[in-house]
Scaffold this motif. Structure first.
Motif: not given
Length: 140
Positions: A102-122
């Motif tokens: 499950k951890i490997v699956t999560i780590c292979n997801l894109s940042q957007q698909d994983s639900g990770l916060y996307t850092p602010r842009s410039k």
């Protein structure tokens, strides 16, 4: 999750002024709001310290299990950090194969698909002091 206080305070200041999680203020805004910025940093630094001291003290006085995870490590070393968290949650030194998968699956997801916060842009806010949104209202 513990975040570097300098990054945390700066990010929060940007959020307050832009009213978004995704835009940053111009560097000139720090000079424009220098009095507010200085007070903001001092107050937020105190809050940051109080919050973290509270939980570290609770760990000792109440024997509440606490795992300190640095936000920066979670982003940079996602798999290692998630494995460390899982070992803590499951109270084990060895993770079974299904948890590791499950951890490997999560780590292979894109940042957007994983639900990770996307850092602010410039991308910078057009007028951070307006207090309104960037969209014009649609009146019919």
């Amino acid at each position: 999750v513990v975040r570097n206080p300098f990054d945390c305070i700066n990010s929060y200041f940007n959020m307050v002024l832009t009213q978004t999680h995704t835009k940053s203020i111009c560097e000139s805004e720090y000079s424009k709001y220098s009095d507010i910025w200085e007070d903001f940093v001092c107050e937020e630094a105190k809050i940051w310290v109080q919050f973290h001291e509270h939980w570290l003290n609770k760990r000792v006085t109440s024997k509440i299990p606490v795992l300190v995870v640095r936000y920066e490590d979670l982003i940079a070393y996602r798999r290692t950090s998630l494995e460390r968290i899982a070992r803590f949650v499951y109270d084990t030194n060895t993770l079974d194969e299904s948890v590791r998968n499950k951890i490997v699956t999560i780590c292979n997801l894109s940042q957007q698909d994983s639900g990770l916060y996307t850092p602010r842009s410039k991308e910078q806010a057009s007028d951070s002091s307006s207090g309104g949104s960037d969209n014009e209202s649609d009146e019919s």
